[in-house]
Scaffold this active site. Structure first.
Site, short mmCIF file in Angstrom:
data_model
loop_
_atom_site.label_atom_id
_atom_site.label_comp_id
_atom_site.label_asym_id
_atom_site.label_seq_id
_atom_site.Cartn_x
_atom_site.Cartn_y
_atom_site.Cartn_z
N CYS A 66 49.25 34.87 43.70
CA CYS A 66 50.12 35.35 44.91
C CYS A 66 49.81 34.63 45.81
O CYS A 66 49.32 33.41 45.69
CB CYS A 66 49.71 36.88 45.30
SG CYS A 66 48.06 36.87 46.03
N HIS A 99 29.48 32.52 33.67
CA HIS A 99 28.43 33.56 34.43
C HIS A 99 28.99 35.01 34.54
O HIS A 99 28.22 35.81 34.71
CB HIS A 99 28.14 32.86 35.85
CG HIS A 99 27.19 31.59 35.65
ND1 HIS A 99 26.66 31.13 36.69
CD2 HIS A 99 26.91 30.95 34.49
CE1 HIS A 99 26.00 29.81 36.35
NE2 HIS A 99 26.16 30.05 34.89
#
Length: 144
Positions: A66, A99
């Site tokens: 977006c 991670h």
């Protein structure tokens, strides 16, 4: 063939169209949740179906776009099974996979180029989750 979903609002439409072609060239089957034109729409109407497809196991991962990336990321992250990360460079894209075991990468389409999006998308798709100490942290992200 690997499957990936993609969703955007009007601000991300042109970049989404570019990325669909890029992903196809990389050998992905792309499920395009829209939007399908540059006409003004609400990002949530496209984010929710993408998230639901991932939660249902129809897709392993997705791409959201977006204008700022924020609305798309916030909406996607309302879903229990989604870990969407907003990225501004390839290092962040690597880390959200390595991670955080992110399953959706989100782009701020008004602020990055197609080349930057490709570099981030490649990093996201080519980086495995590291596990180990990060697994414990990912588990703590779940809604309580």
């Amino acid at each position: 063939m690997k499957k990936i979903g993609i969703a955007c609002d009007h601000a991300g439409y042109e970049m989404k169209e570019f990325l669909v072609g890029y992903l196809d060239a990389r050998g992905y089957e792309v499920l395009d949740f829209g939007t399908h034109s540059p006409e003004s729409v609400d990002y949530a109407d496209f984010a929710h179906p993408l998230a639901e497809a991932i939660e249902a196991g129809e897709l392993e991962c997705g791409v959201g776009l977006c204008g700022s990336g924020e609305g798309m990321a916030m909406t996607l992250n309302k879903h229990r099974g989604i870990r969407a990360g907003l990225c501004w460079n390839a290092d962040v894209a690597t880390l959200i996979r390595q991670h955080n075991d992110a399953n959706v990468i989100v782009f701020p389409a008004r602020f990055i180029t197609n080349d930057e999006a490709v570099a981030m998308l490649d990093a996201f798709l080519d980086t495995p989750f590291e596990g180990g100490r990060h697994q414990r942290r990912v588990e703590k992200m779940a809604c309580r």
